[in-house]
Design a protein around this motif. Structure first.
Motif, PDB file in Angstrom:
ATOM      1  N   ASN A 199       0.840  -1.240   0.143  1.00 34.78           N
ATOM      2  CA  ASN A 199       0.014   0.300  -0.098  1.00 34.78           C
ATOM      3  C   ASN A 199       0.876   1.241  -0.202  1.00 34.78           C
ATOM      4  OD1 ASN A 199      -2.675   1.277   0.356  1.00 34.78           O
ATOM      5  ND2 ASN A 199      -1.530   2.136   2.433  1.00 34.78           N
ATOM      6  N   PHE A 246      -9.825  -3.467   2.571  1.00 35.27           N
ATOM      7  CA  PHE A 246      -8.391  -2.924   2.246  1.00 35.27           C
ATOM      8  C   PHE A 246      -8.842  -2.021   0.900  1.00 35.27           C
ATOM      9  CE2 PHE A 246      -6.151  -6.454   4.396  1.00 35.27           C
ATOM     10  CZ  PHE A 246      -5.640  -5.715   5.501  1.00 35.27           C
ATOM     11  N   LEU A 283      -4.813   2.816   4.454  1.00 35.86           N
ATOM     12  CA  LEU A 283      -5.033   1.368   4.244  1.00 35.86           C
ATOM     13  C   LEU A 283      -6.318   0.750   3.874  1.00 35.86           C
ATOM     14  CD1 LEU A 283      -3.287  -1.261   3.813  1.00 35.86           C
ATOM     15  CD2 LEU A 283      -3.456  -1.438   6.339  1.00 35.86           C
ATOM     16  N   THR A 326      -8.380  -0.562  -2.566  1.00 38.90           N
ATOM     17  CA  THR A 326      -7.843  -1.167  -3.798  1.00 38.90           C
ATOM     18  C   THR A 326      -7.915  -0.110  -4.836  1.00 38.90           C
ATOM     19  OG1 THR A 326      -9.878  -2.095  -4.367  1.00 38.90           O
ATOM     20  CG2 THR A 326      -8.522  -3.406  -3.223  1.00 38.90           C
ATOM     21  N   GLY A 361      -3.816  -3.027  -5.720  1.00 40.94           N
ATOM     22  CA  GLY A 361      -5.361  -3.196  -5.707  1.00 40.94           C
ATOM     23  C   GLY A 361      -5.712  -4.209  -6.306  1.00 40.94           C
ATOM     24  N   ASN A 395      -0.104   1.907  -3.563  1.00 47.27           N
ATOM     25  CA  ASN A 395      -1.520   2.575  -3.258  1.00 47.27           C
ATOM     26  C   ASN A 395      -1.494   4.224  -2.923  1.00 47.27           C
ATOM     27  OD1 ASN A 395      -2.784   0.368  -4.146  1.00 47.27           O
ATOM     28  ND2 ASN A 395      -3.766  -0.100  -2.280  1.00 47.27           N
ATOM     29  N   ASP A 427      -8.258  -7.988  -0.381  1.00 47.32           N
ATOM     30  CA  ASP A 427      -8.941  -7.137   0.131  1.00 47.32           C
ATOM     31  C   ASP A 427     -10.425  -7.074   0.987  1.00 47.32           C
ATOM     32  OD1 ASP A 427      -9.982  -8.332  -2.177  1.00 47.32           O
ATOM     33  OD2 ASP A 427     -11.357  -6.231  -2.545  1.00 47.32           O
TER      34      ASP A 427
END
Length: 462
Positions: free
Chosen positions: A301, A328, A309, A330, A354, A305, A363
């Motif tokens: 992440n 989570f 989180l 994505t 993700g 990402n 996820d």
């Protein structure tokens, strides 16, 4: 009706046949190998019969996970051979690692190779025989369709894609119009029904009429005569449900109550008690796994990402009650700043990391917390967002019915449908959800659990 009918196997019969002969040919192969070579790792006596039982259980469970009993794939050599290799590899590994229930590891490691190759040989020989013989046209189940000409194409498409061994070979028009070729089918005149059944070796008649009043008295008389002689006559929605494992809500009208005798398990106190126990058990195990994967997810992440989180989103639960689902993240931040948008395949808003988490279902792991709270169950229809529920309930009949039980982390629709990104996809998923609610049981729950493992193993998350 004196002519001998053709032999055919129904879907359930073919699955039982596959499971039974898988075990039989594996044991036969092991016996032949033990008689032909210096192989004594696996043998069955009165004292060690559990060795055979454990091997049969492992074969059945891992065969299910690796889709050896998916009838579409069981008819294809390439898919079967790959799935056999995966199933046997995991089965042998688990068998060797459970010596309390199985033989101790042999001193001569060549015995393990014999064991592995014997199982591969037995399964391969049997499955190739199945493809060449049982899955061949000689065992197709032939049916005669009675219905309105406007429905024929849809019926053929649905039934043909569900079971490759099921063939509709003729059509009787309820409206009594002039016979003609309909979608490549022979259109049968009412007076010729008995002759066509004999000549084509038809096994059953499927009636697909929205309005039974359209069935002509002469046709009705012929159908009654066949029924009195023991010839199978089924209503289309019954055949549809048996073959596709979903409820055809698009064909249900004002007599909807005939199609929704929901499972007693929905109100069975014992079932609901044990379901909650299993939910709590899965939730605790799932959250412990989340702790194990958390450093890896945090690192991914941070690199890919770049942002929060976790992600919270409002969903609709049992009896229409709203709750917040935990996942989570994505997608990119502010992915829906202009309002709710349908997710789509290869959605540009999903980050590379993700997409990986979605594929392997990582996820979804935080939703074990929702299961712990009681907002969700491990198995059930996936919860949707309030805006989508409002939209879909206005255009899809019986959509709100899926809210009579708790939503789930996984479900019948999730393991059988790859993606839901439109009203049409939501209709398909609803059909599977209603089938689950209608046939809910411990056995179906176990089946969904094994299919969920297949989804993770084959990297098919959405």
């Amino acid at each position: 009706m004196g002519k001998k009918r053709s032999v055919h196997f129904n879907i359930s019969e073919r699955k039982i046949l596959l499971r039974t002969f898988d075990v039989f040919f594996v044991f036969l192969s092991l016996f032949i190998i033990s008689e032909s070579f210096a192989f004594d790792y696996f043998y069955v006596t009165e004292e060690n019969w559990t060795w055979a039982l454990v091997l049969a259980v492992y074969l059945s469970v891992f065969g299910t996970v690796f889709e050896l009993y998916d009838l579409q794939k069981a008819s294809r050599k390439d898919a079967v051979l790959a799935n056999i290799l995966l199933t046997v590899s995991v089965t042998v590994l688990c068998y060797l690692l459970t010596p309390f229930f199985t033989p101790f590891l042999p001193a001569n490691r060549l015995q393990i190779l014999y064991f592995f190759l014997a199982i591969i040989l037995g399964l391969t020989v049997w499955r190739l025989a199945y493809i060449g013989f049982v899955a061949s046209p000689r065992f197709y189940k032939k049916a005669l369709l009675v219905g309105d000409s406007c429905n024929v194409g849809k019926v053929l498409q649905e039934l043909g894609s569900s079971d490759p061994n099921y063939k509709i070979v003729g059509f009787v028009n309820c409206g009594g119009e002039k016979p003609e070729e309909v979608f490549g089918l022979q259109e049968v005149v009412v007076k010729d029904i008995h002759e066509v059944i004999k000549k084509q070796q038809i096994s059953e008649i499927v009636v697909s009429c929205y309005n039974s009043d359209t069935i002509h008295p002469d046709l009705y008389h012929h159908l009654i005569t066949l029924l009195e002689r023991g010839f199978p006559i089924k209503e289309y929605t019954q055949v549809y449900e048996e073959m596709t494992y979903r409820v055809p809500v698009q064909f249900v009208g004002k007599d909807f109550y005939k199609y929704f005798p929901f499972s007693r398990s929905n109100h069975n106190k014992l079932y609901l008690f044990f379901q909650r126990i299993f939910d709590l058990l899965f939730a605790v195990v799932g959250l412990l796994l989340a702790v194990f994967f958390l450093p890896f997810i945090l690192f991914g992440n941070m690199l890919a990402n770049r942002g929060p989180l976790f992600y919270k989103q409002e969903r609709v639960g049992k009896n229409g009650k709203h709750f917040h689902i935990l996942k989570f993240r994505t997608m990119v931040e502010n992915a829906e700043k202009n309002g709710a948008v349908w997710a789509s395949k290869n959605d540009a808003r999903v980050t590379p990391f993700g997409r990986f988490m979605r594929r392997c279902r990582l996820d979804e792991v935080p939703q074990f917390y929702n299961i712990l709270l009681g907002d969700m169950s491990f198995i059930g229809p996936r919860p949707e967002r309030p805006s989508f529920v409002k939209e879909l309930s206005e255009v899809i009949p019986f959509y709100e019915t899926r809210h009579i039980i708790k939503p789930g982390l996984t479900g019948w629709a999730q393991v059988l449908v790859r993606y839901g990104a439109s009203v049409e996809d939501s209709l398909l998923k609803l059909q599977y959800d209603l089938y689950y609610i209608k046939h809910r049981s411990f056995f179906l729950d176990a089946k969904i659990f094994l299919k969920t493992l297949s989804t993770v193993v084959y990297y098919r998350g959405q």
